[in-house]
Design a protein around this motif. Sequence first.
Motif, short mmCIF file in Angstrom:
data_model
loop_
_atom_site.label_atom_id
_atom_site.label_comp_id
_atom_site.label_asym_id
_atom_site.label_seq_id
_atom_site.Cartn_x
_atom_site.Cartn_y
_atom_site.Cartn_z
N GLY A 1 32.34 38.62 58.67
CA GLY A 1 33.30 38.65 59.78
C GLY A 1 34.73 38.34 59.40
O GLY A 1 35.59 38.26 60.28
N THR A 2 34.99 38.18 58.11
CA THR A 2 36.32 37.75 57.66
C THR A 2 37.27 38.93 57.46
O THR A 2 36.92 39.91 56.80
N ILE A 3 38.45 38.81 58.01
CA ILE A 3 39.53 39.77 57.76
C ILE A 3 40.60 39.03 56.94
O ILE A 3 41.03 37.94 57.33
N VAL A 4 40.99 39.63 55.82
CA VAL A 4 41.93 38.94 54.92
C VAL A 4 43.10 39.86 54.59
O VAL A 4 42.92 41.02 54.21
N HIS A 5 44.29 39.32 54.74
CA HIS A 5 45.51 40.04 54.38
C HIS A 5 45.86 39.67 52.93
O HIS A 5 46.74 38.85 52.68
N TRP A 6 45.14 40.28 52.01
CA TRP A 6 45.34 39.96 50.59
C TRP A 6 46.78 40.21 50.18
O TRP A 6 47.37 41.24 50.48
N ASP A 7 47.35 39.24 49.46
CA ASP A 7 48.79 39.24 49.18
C ASP A 7 49.26 40.44 48.37
O ASP A 7 50.24 41.09 48.74
N ALA B 1 43.92 29.70 49.88
CA ALA B 1 43.26 29.47 48.59
C ALA B 1 43.67 30.53 47.58
O ALA B 1 43.86 30.25 46.39
N ASN B 2 43.83 31.75 48.05
CA ASN B 2 44.21 32.85 47.18
C ASN B 2 45.59 32.62 46.56
O ASN B 2 45.83 32.98 45.40
N ARG B 3 46.49 32.00 47.32
CA ARG B 3 47.86 31.80 46.85
C ARG B 3 47.96 30.69 45.82
O ARG B 3 49.04 30.45 45.26
N GLU B 4 46.85 30.00 45.55
CA GLU B 4 46.85 29.01 44.46
C GLU B 4 46.88 29.71 43.10
O GLU B 4 47.16 29.08 42.08
N VAL C 1 55.85 52.79 33.35
CA VAL C 1 54.45 52.40 33.49
C VAL C 1 54.31 50.88 33.35
O VAL C 1 54.83 50.30 32.39
N TYR C 2 53.62 50.27 34.27
CA TYR C 2 53.31 48.84 34.21
C TYR C 2 51.80 48.67 34.13
O TYR C 2 51.06 49.22 34.95
N SER C 3 51.35 47.91 33.14
CA SER C 3 49.92 47.60 33.00
C SER C 3 49.74 46.10 33.28
O SER C 3 50.40 45.27 32.65
N ALA C 4 48.86 45.78 34.23
CA ALA C 4 48.74 44.39 34.69
C ALA C 4 47.32 43.86 34.58
O ALA C 4 46.34 44.59 34.80
N HIS C 5 47.21 42.60 34.22
CA HIS C 5 45.95 41.86 34.33
C HIS C 5 46.31 40.54 34.99
O HIS C 5 46.95 39.68 34.38
N LEU C 6 45.92 40.40 36.24
CA LEU C 6 46.36 39.24 37.02
C LEU C 6 45.36 38.10 36.94
O LEU C 6 44.20 38.28 36.58
N ASP C 7 45.83 36.92 37.31
CA ASP C 7 45.10 35.65 37.27
C ASP C 7 43.66 35.79 37.77
O ASP C 7 43.43 36.21 38.89
N TYR C 8 42.70 35.42 36.92
CA TYR C 8 41.29 35.52 37.32
C TYR C 8 40.80 34.27 38.05
O TYR C 8 39.69 34.26 38.62
N THR C 9 41.60 33.21 38.07
CA THR C 9 41.19 31.98 38.74
C THR C 9 41.50 32.08 40.24
O THR C 9 42.19 32.99 40.70
#
Length: 335
Positions: free
Chosen positions: A200-206, A149-152, A110-118
């Motif tokens: 209208g935005t399509i985003v390939h979220w990482d 911007a997301n990859r920052e 089991v992995y519990s994650a809380h990822l970067d909120y910025t």
Amino acid sequence: EIKVLQMNIWQEGTMVKGGFEAIADEVSRLEPDIVMFSEIRNYHGKMFIPRILHALKERGKTYYGENSSLDVGILSKYPIEEQAPNCPSEKNAVSVLKARIRINGRTVVVYSAHLDYTHYACYLPRGYNGVTWKKMDGPITNGTEVEKANRESMRDEAIYHFIEDSKKEKGNIILLGGDFNEPSHLDWNEKTKDLWDHHGTIVHWDCSTMLMKAGFKDAYRTKFPNPVTHPGFTFPSDNKGVSEQKLSWAPEADERDRIDFIYYMPSKKIRLKDAVIVGPSQSIIRGKRMEENSSDRFFEPVNVWPTDHKAVMARLVITDGASGVGLPNIIPGVE
């Protein structure tokens, strides 16, 4: 059958009157076999995990859990054999905790994650800055710019690190749950580009793209593949005990997104049975409390809801690995 609950508890429930007790009430009511918490703070030197274990014991529920320096936690109805951080760096921007649990003769990792909120890039198409959370002159609707911007953030690094570590667990049942602070590419596609202020935005979220390529399944979207009928929004949730101003970060936009997830690695040893949103059926839309009009199902709280997120619960069946038949000692589910 096992029930897995992922829940952002909003600073240990301290943002809501009676929030800590409400966390214990919800876990006691739902009786998940595994819980992944986000936003553990261990305020004033008081460790959250022993406190919540004690609160559950008072409600007649026995769980196991161990302290961690991270802001995430794992509870289990089954003893935890070992637990350790699984982060890409020592920075506090991301937390991933890994635990090994033995259930009915199977090793469940089991992995519990809380990822970067910025760098909360899903606000950019809605006309809000993802770093300052201030309103901009207009929305950014170029998907490539949004992805850049997301990859920052450090979210993609965390998921890459998780995927690499999970490869060592081949043959075991692997579960990942957490508040990703990032939507899914399955929710920002051609079908939804003109909904919910996507403009209208399509985003390939990482994160979701990487997990899908690695073979992982998004439990909620696997059960409900249509994001239009079942958007499954988890943030921002309504909370009757808190003012709308404290629940919204983009008050002039429809900022709803599904950012809380349960993922699993499909195999002959496990199959998905169901998934549901846990929390109020109301959300915050343009700074106001509004009832959701989707086909999503909600397990609504009986009394106080402790957080500004909705939680996610998945029901999975651990099989014998060959025929796909469930093992004995099936745990009754919430119907």
